[in-house]
Design an enzyme around this catalytic site. Structure first.
Site, PDB file in Angstrom:
ATOM      1  CG  ASP A   1      -2.413  -0.438   0.946  1.00 47.02           C
ATOM      2  OD1 ASP A   1      -2.875  -0.481  -0.272  1.00 47.02           O
ATOM      3  OD2 ASP A   1      -2.841  -1.169   1.991  1.00 47.02           O
TER       4      ASP A   1
ATOM      5  NE  ARG B   1      -4.801  -1.620  -4.671  1.00 44.32           N
ATOM      6  CZ  ARG B   1      -4.507  -2.177  -3.472  1.00 44.32           C
ATOM      7  NH1 ARG B   1      -4.154  -1.473  -2.478  1.00 44.32           N
ATOM      8  NH2 ARG B   1      -4.518  -3.613  -3.156  1.00 44.32           N
TER       9      ARG B   1
END
Length: 339
Positions: free
Chosen positions: A165, A215
């Protein structure tokens, strides 16, 4: 992993994002993100009974069993998942080791759902490097890298993917450096890039090589104007520029957005670069636009849902409130409701 990329894509005009519907930005975003750092506000909000209703909407639960139950329900509808054990800003090595152990147990539980030999596993885990020890002073990057390698080793054995992340901009260089190191042994490790940062278009070009997974999200942290776009229209424009770079690259774009304008722009960009449905995926958050998630999955797209769980939900909740006015309205209605 499959992706289809044309050797010489035919140029086409930019996607006219201003002509498409766009979710409103939240004018209270700076205030809410500042509150996310306040221990006093945290105490008030976490003690308020209506808060639990909002948490239950955006967080699968406090325990791994809760997350696994939510995962099964999503997989049964044809969606994929990425599970995040909530926790960041780890303050000591013992805490970081406990988080690694939780991820190892989670991955073992997810293994039967991964899909043996599937080019794109139906399940993955998302990890924050600050949860693994990145913030532990000078030794932090080495500690986080070692812990991330443990998680990746367990994931490789189970057939589960790992995505690292993004966090606030002060961690970006260290995070991407660790991602590069992890990819030496685990080339399928995903990276998360945030379109509101000025640097992200260049990062997309660097990280969109063969076999890579990226992402792309808009960004959910409070960032200064010196490093991040502040206007919603500028963030949207940056997102579309970055998405074009990823679609033109040789990796696997993961389009993490609930914005109808972004979702509508995906098909034209994919067609321009000869990508079929297996060449990218949509991603959305647990509890947001569930009907749209189902529509995309039913239409044959890979739709992955980001499923958070754990007791450390406060920071995650505040970022969700800051992203969209509808989330904040939902919370305020809960506060005044007698139900």
């Amino acid at each position: 992993m499959r992706s289809v990329v044309s050797a010489k894509p035919v140029p086409s005009p930019p996607v006219p994002s201003r002509a498409l519907p766009r979710l409103a930005s939240n004018p209270l975003r700076p205030v809410i993100l500042a509150a996310a750092k306040s221990s006093r506000v945290r105490a008030l909000i976490t003690a308020a009974p209506p808060t639990r209703r909002l948490v239950d909407r955006f967080v699968a639960g406090d325990t791994r069993a809760d997350a696994l139950a939510a995962t099964k329900a999503l997989l049964d509808t044809g969606r994929s998942v990425s599970i995040d054990h909530l926790g960041e800003d780890t303050t000591d090595r013992a805490q970081a080791r406990a988080i690694v152990a939780e991820y190892e147990a989670l991955i073992a539980d997810l293994a039967p759902s991964a899909g043996t030999g599937a080019p794109v596993p139906a399940v993955e885990v998302s990890v924050k490097l600050t949860a693994l020890g990145l913030a532990l002073g000078a030794e932090g990057p080495a500690v986080a890298l070692g812990h991330a390698r443990q998680i990746c080793a367990a994931a490789a054995e189970a057939g589960v993917w790992v995505t690292v992340d993004a966090e606030d901009h002060t961690t970006t260089d260290a995070t991407l450096s660790i991602v590069r190191r992890l990819r030496e042994d685990y080339p399928w490790v995903g990276a998360v890039l945030q379109a509101y940062l000025h640097r992200t278009e260049a990062d997309c070009r660097e990280l969109s090589g063969p076999g890579s997974r990226v992402r792309l999200c808009k960004g959910a942290y409070r960032e200064p104007a010196s490093v991040a776009y502040q206007d919603a229209a500028e963030v949207n424009a940056s997102y579309l520029r970055c998405l074009r770079v990823l679609m033109a690259g040789q990796g696997y774009p993961m389009v993490a957005s609930h914005d109808p304008a972004i979702v509508a722009a995906v098909d034209p960009l994919a067609a321009e670069h000869a990508r079929g449905p297996d060449g990218f995926e949509h991603q959305m958050l647990y509890g947001i636009r569930d009907l749209e998630q189902r529509r995309l999955a039913d239409a044959g797209y890979r739709m992955r849902v980001y499923v958070p769980y754990g007791a450390q939900w406060y920071g995650y909740l505040m970022r969700r409130l800051a992203e969209r006015p509808s989330n904040l309205k939902f919370f305020l209605r809960s506060v005044v409701s007698r139900d």
